[in-house]
Scaffold this active site. Structure first.
Site, short mmCIF file in Angstrom:
data_model
loop_
_atom_site.label_atom_id
_atom_site.label_comp_id
_atom_site.label_asym_id
_atom_site.label_seq_id
_atom_site.Cartn_x
_atom_site.Cartn_y
_atom_site.Cartn_z
N ASN A 193 -10.75 -2.80 -6.04
CA ASN A 193 -9.96 -1.83 -6.80
C ASN A 193 -10.60 -1.40 -8.13
O ASN A 193 -10.20 -0.40 -8.72
CB ASN A 193 -8.54 -2.35 -7.05
CG ASN A 193 -7.65 -2.29 -5.83
OD1 ASN A 193 -6.72 -3.08 -5.68
ND2 ASN A 193 -7.91 -1.35 -4.91
N ASP A 208 0.84 -1.21 0.00
CA ASP A 208 0.00 0.00 0.00
C ASP A 208 0.87 1.26 0.00
O ASP A 208 1.99 1.25 0.52
CB ASP A 208 -0.89 -0.03 1.26
CG ASP A 208 -2.04 0.96 1.15
OD1 ASP A 208 -2.29 1.50 0.06
OD2 ASP A 208 -2.68 1.21 2.19
#
Ligand code: FPP
Length: 240
Positions: free
Chosen positions: A66, A18
């Site tokens: 996503n 991330d």
């Protein structure tokens, strides 16, 4: 016998990579610039695994959530995956990395799925490091897909519902050939699981590090692994 385990090095490390977007934004660049920098780190961390004694590495490349990102970011990421799989094939094959993909391939474009299939096949005899890439992966989605497959076996009369236990269901998960992760690392200071390996990480240790993924170096990886070695895992038991 109670299951207990002490290992200096985790056999299986899973990583939530991330912070690519923030890394790029901090440099006044588009988010995709950060994803490209993140892809370079993937190679470095994969290469560090054998020297660190890590046999299995699983990385979260694209989640079922996503798709909610902008069209430009999603298609840029898909293009990056295709380019990466093409350019890394030779290196992965020659360096003994066995590559697998987990997640639902149904929504991925045919060209990408072909590259994934080819890479799995080309590396299927490798055994130095087992790299699993989670692509269009979500833990709940995986459990739902596994349950669907199990239900089909039940309706076909091949599985007795009375015999179904956790081990039975695990055989239908995308990860059925992999050991559970010993350690899950998330970069960028966020302390969430984000639907990653929900079932498999029941007894995993978690390490949340502040570093953004494109800055996560081999040295920091080694430090996080050393920290794992100093912990005691009990799997719900009491150690004497
Ligand atoms: C999270 O950062 C990262 C992703 C959604 C993509 C991960 C992809 C890579 C590291 C690219 C390469 C991977 C492979 C397998 C080639 P973010 O965009 O959520 O960052 P932010 O939280 O700062 O916005």
């Amino acid at each position: 016998m109670v299951k207990t385990k002490r290992r200096a090095t985790p056999e299986h490390v899973a990583i939530i990579m991330d912070g690519n977007g923030r890394w790029a934004q901090a440099r006044g660049k588009p988010r995709l610039f950060g994803h490209h920098a993140g892809a370079k780190r993937v190679r470095e961390i994969v290469e560090a695994c054998p020297e660190q004694g890590v046999k299995y590495l699983t990385i979260f490349a694209f989640s079922t959530e996503n798709w909610k990102r902008t069209q430009a970011e999603v298609s840029g990421l898909m293009m990056l995956f295709k380019r990466y799989l093409t350019s890394e094939t030779k290196r992965l094959v020659e360096s003994g990395v066995r590559v697998r993909f987990i997640g639902d391939r149904i929504r991925l474009d045919d060209a990408l799925v072909t590259l994934m299939d080819e890479l799995e096949l080309l590396t299927c005899d490798n055994d130095l490091v087992h790299l699993t890439v989670a692509l269009n992966y979500g833990g709940r989605d995986e459990v739902a897909r596994a349950t669907k497959r199990l239900c089909r076996e039940v309706s076909a009369g091949r599985v007795d519902p009375e015999e179904v236990d956790a081990e039975t269901l695990a055989k239908f998960l995308d990860t059925y050939v992999l050991p559970d992760p010993d350690l899950v690392i998330r970069t960028s200071g966020e302390a969430r699981i984000s639907n990653f390996l929900l079932w498999q990480s029941a007894y995993s240790e978690y390490e949340f590090v502040e570093t953004l993924w494109p800055d996560f170096s081999r040295d920091e990886f080694a430090r996080v692994l050393a920290n794992f070695g100093s912990r005691e895992r009990r799997f719900g038991a009491v150690l004497g």
